[in-house]
Design a protein around this motif. Structure first.
Motif, PDB file in Angstrom:
ATOM      1  N   THR A 267       0.838  -1.192   0.000  1.00 31.42           N
ATOM      2  CA  THR A 267       0.000   0.000   0.000  1.00 31.42           C
ATOM      3  C   THR A 267       0.877   1.248   0.000  1.00 31.42           C
ATOM      4  O   THR A 267       1.805   1.357   0.803  1.00 31.42           O
ATOM      5  CB  THR A 267      -0.897   0.006   1.248  1.00 31.42           C
ATOM      6  N   ILE A 269       1.930   4.826   0.913  1.00 36.75           N
ATOM      7  CA  ILE A 269       1.713   5.621   2.120  1.00 36.75           C
ATOM      8  C   ILE A 269       2.221   7.038   1.918  1.00 36.75           C
ATOM      9  O   ILE A 269       3.374   7.238   1.520  1.00 36.75           O
ATOM     10  CB  ILE A 269       2.465   4.980   3.311  1.00 36.75           C
ATOM     11  N   ASP A 274      -3.025   7.529   5.889  1.00 36.39           N
ATOM     12  CA  ASP A 274      -2.951   6.371   4.990  1.00 36.39           C
ATOM     13  C   ASP A 274      -2.595   5.101   5.763  1.00 36.39           C
ATOM     14  O   ASP A 274      -3.103   4.016   5.473  1.00 36.39           O
ATOM     15  CB  ASP A 274      -1.887   6.612   3.903  1.00 36.39           C
ATOM     16  N   GLU A 277      -5.592   3.918   7.837  1.00 38.52           N
ATOM     17  CA  GLU A 277      -6.587   3.289   6.980  1.00 38.52           C
ATOM     18  C   GLU A 277      -6.215   1.831   6.677  1.00 38.52           C
ATOM     19  O   GLU A 277      -7.084   0.970   6.567  1.00 38.52           O
ATOM     20  CB  GLU A 277      -6.663   4.086   5.673  1.00 38.52           C
TER      21      GLU A 277
END
Lengths: 359, 359
Positions: A267, A269, A274, A277
């Protein structure tokens, strides 16, 4: 000094008994004392000779030394041992901890990266660690130069855990002595190796699995391709944890590792939001390996070692596959693997794979 | 001058007949001439009055002007019209092209980004376009300042297509006159609007759908959040094409749009190899809307307009749902929608949704 701790240390510090074998021995025999008694016979059944057991005197000396250093032992399966770390198949059976043990109860994220990171990336890491700390997350890192140091600094007020590759009394790199001492007092330092151990290259991947294992997710900030930070990211992914990475321009060679991680599914960032989440919904998704192992059923099968030995080759194969192909009860296969292991005839690999060690 | 082209232009340039309606009229009536004849009656059946048809003289004047400018018309459904673009539900029925039409036969990627991009990003875009060109990909962009200009420059030798929001004879921004002229000679310029049209804000999203529609994938280089480049990326995603983005440091505000795109699922791009890996397997995944429409079956249903009107409301609803709820043959529902549309009583939305226009 607890007899059980002495026995656990004797078992664990015996050459050839790694975390997975240790865990299965405890699961099988209930106590370290019973496992110590059983090891010679198990090794013989596996077709080898008994490993030389670590002496009681040496174990007692280590315990005294740790106490004198102000350290505490954390035992897998017992009270203070971090719950998420216990989920790893190769969770360290014992950890030596010095500092605020209460930090182990809080949700944690790991932050790792290049030792020679840019000043901008270090500033970013420090700010991100600070923001994550304000959101109630403990920041775990490796007390190395660069990103690790910045992560610890940013989260020193809110809570940070440093996992080191050497003994709890060793400062590496030397210039991090003040930082490690600050963590003794205001954070927490964890070591798997006994006091006095100087960290060597082979220790770092083991250290990295602890960093990844303590955290619901691992954030990589500026990492070169094929660096230790990417190993930590891989270990996090293998443990079913979130892998996060901070991107950079393709024109910046120091961003290559992170950009590649993102291409591979990590993911992206940009800030603490972020991260939150990504890690907020993380819950343990698997029963711990001990549970899985203990639920494996009956172990009655006379010639399990012979069957399993025939199924194994020099290439790593998943234990699940060996169980399926053997037709034997899972417990019996696990027992046979344990016996081959103690006989020095088994190699254990990442992802729960095993192979027969070449003669 | 072909009569069919004149009729098509008359139909298309009639106010209130957009690309979707045009396409359905041609599909239904076979020729533009037949559609022109049918429009007044259809509008009446939809409960409105006939739109004022574009005059034959105006259409002929436009054709003469395009010829004088060295432009060619590309008609949807005919020979030179780009195959991938034809897949869009709202594909432009006619395009005016000037330059090397052979570029339309080659696989293409789009590259878009900020008009005020950093020098480093422009250099990166130029280099990437150059490398993609060497790999046989035509680079499509919008002849704007910044990233667009860099993309065209990098691919000028190998092949590049500029899609402009205004008429083929309009240079916007004015400083791009030399670049657009270079594309007339060595690349290709496409315009949907008639000659003489000055580009206005509302034209750019239409232009962007052509950029996205021509390409197997769209690469975004440095884009601000909520910028036109992100609209192009969204249109590419809606058309089932690859969306790619070049990352940047979270410390660089100009990287925010791209980083967010990657968080939302766009593929992170570092170099031409990453692009090739993403676009290589792309094949058209859907039948063209014309095919789907023509396969829709019988249209016999007396009161389809009434049924459809009752099912429609002010909120956009998918045509598929209207068809399902109506119980009428799909062709009859499409016909009713066409009639409502020509009567000025229907609004068409993204994703094939429709709503009744508030009275």
């Amino acid at each position: 000094m607890s007899d059980d701790l002495v026995d656990r240390l004797r078992l664990l510090r015996t050459a050839g008994i790694g975390p997975v074998t240790y865990r299965q021995l405890i699961a099988r025999f209930g106590t370290a004392a019973a496992a110590l008694d059983a090891v010679p016979d198990l090794a013989r059944r596996g077709g080898g000779k008994s490993p030389a057991l670590h002496s009681r005197a040496d174990a007692e000396r280590e315990i005294t030394r740790v106490e004198k250093l102000g350290g505490k032992y954390l035992m897998l399966g017992q009270g203070l041992y971090p719950r998420l770390l216990a989920e790893l198949e190769d969770a360290p059976p014992l950890l030596i901890a010095k500092g605020k043990l209460s930090l182990l109860d809080q949700p944690a994220v790991a932050m790792v990266g290049a030792r020679n990171a840019s000043a901008a990336a270090c500033r970013f890491a420090r700010g991100l660690a600070h923001d994550l700390g304000r959101q109630g997350l403990v920041v775990v890192s490796g007390l190395a130069r660069g990103i690790d140091s910045a992560a610890h600094d940013g989260a020193l007020e809110s809570g940070t855990i440093g996992v080191i590759a050497g003994g709890i009394d060793i400062f590496y790199p030397p210039e991090n002595e003040a930082r490690q001492t600050a963590l003794f007092e205001r954070g927490l330092v964890l070591a798997e190796m006994p006091p006095g151990t100087e960290p060597r290259a082979r220790h770092f991947p083991y250290r990295n699995r602890i960093i990844a294992g303590l955290a619901t997710g691992t954030i990589v900030v500026e990492a070169a391709p094929r660096s230790g930070s990417l190993i930590t990211a891989r270990l996090a992914a293998e443990a079913g944890r979130e892998v996060m990475a901070v991107p950079g321009s393709p024109l910046d060679p120091r961003a290559q590792g992170c950009n590649q991680l993102i291409r591979d599914g990590a993911t992206l960032i940009q800030d603490a939001d972020d991260v939150l989440e990504s890690v907020a919904p993380a819950q343990p998704r698997f029963a711990s390996p001990v549970d899985r192992y203990e639920a494996a059923g009956p172990t009655d099968c006379e010639d399990a070692v012979g069957i399993v030995e025939e199924l194994l080759g020099p290439s790593p194969a998943p234990v699940d596959e060996i169980i399926r192909l053997s037709g034997a009860p899972p417990g019996a296969v696990q027992m046979a693997l344990l016996e081959l292991d103690l006989a020095g005839r088994l190699d254990r690999h990442a992802g729960g794979k095993v192979s027969l060690r070449p003669a």
